[in-house]
Design an enzyme around this catalytic site. Sequence first.
Site, PDB file in Angstrom:
ATOM      1  N   ASP A  13       0.859  -1.187   0.000  1.00  0.00           N
ATOM      2  CA  ASP A  13       0.000   0.000   0.000  1.00  0.00           C
ATOM      3  C   ASP A  13       0.895   1.237   0.000  1.00  0.00           C
ATOM      4  O   ASP A  13       2.103   1.147   0.261  1.00  0.00           O
ATOM      5  CB  ASP A  13      -0.881  -0.004   1.259  1.00  0.00           C
ATOM      6  CG  ASP A  13      -1.987   1.036   1.214  1.00  0.00           C
ATOM      7  OD1 ASP A  13      -3.003   0.792   0.550  1.00  0.00           O
ATOM      8  OD2 ASP A  13      -1.844   2.101   1.851  1.00  0.00           O
ATOM      9  N   TYR A  45      -0.463   8.733  -2.541  1.00  0.00           N
ATOM     10  CA  TYR A  45      -0.527   8.463  -3.978  1.00  0.00           C
ATOM     11  C   TYR A  45      -1.619   9.284  -4.672  1.00  0.00           C
ATOM     12  O   TYR A  45      -1.618   9.422  -5.890  1.00  0.00           O
ATOM     13  CB  TYR A  45      -0.831   6.976  -4.217  1.00  0.00           C
ATOM     14  CG  TYR A  45       0.369   6.042  -4.157  1.00  0.00           C
ATOM     15  CD1 TYR A  45       1.659   6.507  -3.929  1.00  0.00           C
ATOM     16  CD2 TYR A  45       0.190   4.673  -4.360  1.00  0.00           C
ATOM     17  CE1 TYR A  45       2.735   5.630  -3.882  1.00  0.00           C
ATOM     18  CE2 TYR A  45       1.256   3.794  -4.324  1.00  0.00           C
ATOM     19  CZ  TYR A  45       2.531   4.272  -4.086  1.00  0.00           C
ATOM     20  OH  TYR A  45       3.584   3.398  -4.057  1.00  0.00           O
ATOM     21  N   GLY A  46      -2.594   9.742  -3.888  1.00  0.00           N
ATOM     22  CA  GLY A  46      -3.793  10.360  -4.453  1.00  0.00           C
ATOM     23  C   GLY A  46      -3.532  11.492  -5.428  1.00  0.00           C
ATOM     24  O   GLY A  46      -4.287  11.697  -6.371  1.00  0.00           O
ATOM     25  N   CYS A  77      -4.618  -1.282  -2.298  1.00  0.00           N
ATOM     26  CA  CYS A  77      -4.539   0.160  -2.526  1.00  0.00           C
ATOM     27  C   CYS A  77      -5.268   0.431  -3.836  1.00  0.00           C
ATOM     28  O   CYS A  77      -4.802   0.023  -4.905  1.00  0.00           O
ATOM     29  CB  CYS A  77      -3.083   0.601  -2.627  1.00  0.00           C
ATOM     30  SG  CYS A  77      -2.880   2.372  -2.925  1.00  0.00           S
ATOM     31  N   THR A  79      -5.750   3.261  -5.344  1.00  0.00           N
ATOM     32  CA  THR A  79      -5.075   4.247  -6.176  1.00  0.00           C
ATOM     33  C   THR A  79      -3.988   3.583  -7.020  1.00  0.00           C
ATOM     34  O   THR A  79      -3.778   3.939  -8.180  1.00  0.00           O
ATOM     35  CB  THR A  79      -4.468   5.362  -5.286  1.00  0.00           C
ATOM     36  OG1 THR A  79      -5.449   5.745  -4.320  1.00  0.00           O
ATOM     37  CG2 THR A  79      -4.062   6.562  -6.089  1.00  0.00           C
ATOM     38  N   CYS A 192     -10.821   3.538  -0.682  1.00  0.00           N
ATOM     39  CA  CYS A 192      -9.425   3.795  -0.302  1.00  0.00           C
ATOM     40  C   CYS A 192      -9.217   2.987   0.964  1.00  0.00           C
ATOM     41  O   CYS A 192     -10.040   3.062   1.899  1.00  0.00           O
ATOM     42  CB  CYS A 192      -9.203   5.277  -0.042  1.00  0.00           C
ATOM     43  SG  CYS A 192      -7.591   5.634   0.722  1.00  0.00           S
ATOM     44  N   THR A 193      -8.150   2.214   0.986  1.00  0.00           N
ATOM     45  CA  THR A 193      -7.962   1.290   2.107  1.00  0.00           C
ATOM     46  C   THR A 193      -7.752   2.007   3.437  1.00  0.00           C
ATOM     47  O   THR A 193      -7.893   1.399   4.493  1.00  0.00           O
ATOM     48  CB  THR A 193      -6.752   0.383   1.843  1.00  0.00           C
ATOM     49  OG1 THR A 193      -5.654   1.192   1.432  1.00  0.00           O
ATOM     50  CG2 THR A 193      -7.072  -0.638   0.789  1.00  0.00           C
TER      51      THR A 193
END
Length: 266
Positions: A13, A45-46, A77, A79, A192-193
Amino acid sequence: MNDTADRPIIAFDSGIGGLTVLREARVLIPDRRFVYIADDAGFPYGDWDEEPLRARILGLFEGFIARYDPEIVIIPCNTASTLVLDDLRRAFPAVPFVGTVPAIKPAAERTSSGLITVLATPGTVKRAYTRDLIQSFATKCHVRLVGSQNLARMAEAHIRGDHLDDAAIEAEIAPCFVEMDGKRTDIVVLACTHYPFLANVFRRLAPWPVDWLDPAEAIARRALSLLKPNGAGSEPEHGDDIAVFTSGNPDFSTRRLMQGFGLAMA
Ligand code: DGL
């Protein structure tokens, strides 16, 4: 112990959000060793542009696969999965990858009002993969996509024990709630985790009750289905589960959190 038990399962992640999936996976798969990898040097990462993020993750996996020789890899993850899952499968055809993508299909099957929301990072809501899921499974629903700039960071702070302001969280989730033609949103997909760590706060602050859909258990089941059986009577005995941080230098509260999850720092 046999060969398969020696080869770990990698869970990867951008940060500590994947622990929401790891905890389910460890319940279902007690006889395997886990290597939890957080790309904290790249977190969050978004906001990344797609091409540099794709290159970064593929580059990191060259090293992870060579070093850990995993039996399977879970990418908890959204994303990352919605961007590089296909590339990873192409680059490492011998390794089964279990991805995590927004749970739009189960939400569309379950909704009564037909109004569902996908709460995710800005990256995930922009992805062609996410739009394709809506086209394939939810054309009969009204799907609101909410990309939150701040929630992944807030969830990390929350799980490390920092105080969060209710009003700030309320502002992030407010766009999830839609009223239309006498109907209301009844499902919010946690895409989203990191977000399941805040699920109880979301429940408390929601303007009306909804189903906050967390795909963690389904992902763990999928991972279990891909494993070769260890053989009758095999003991759930293996080396320590470990946590790896790409920064090489997680802070004290993160180390303590890993300890709380029973993960030794690599
Ligand atoms: N946990 C990640 C996800 O499931 C993303 C959080 C971030 O790095 O922005 O999408």
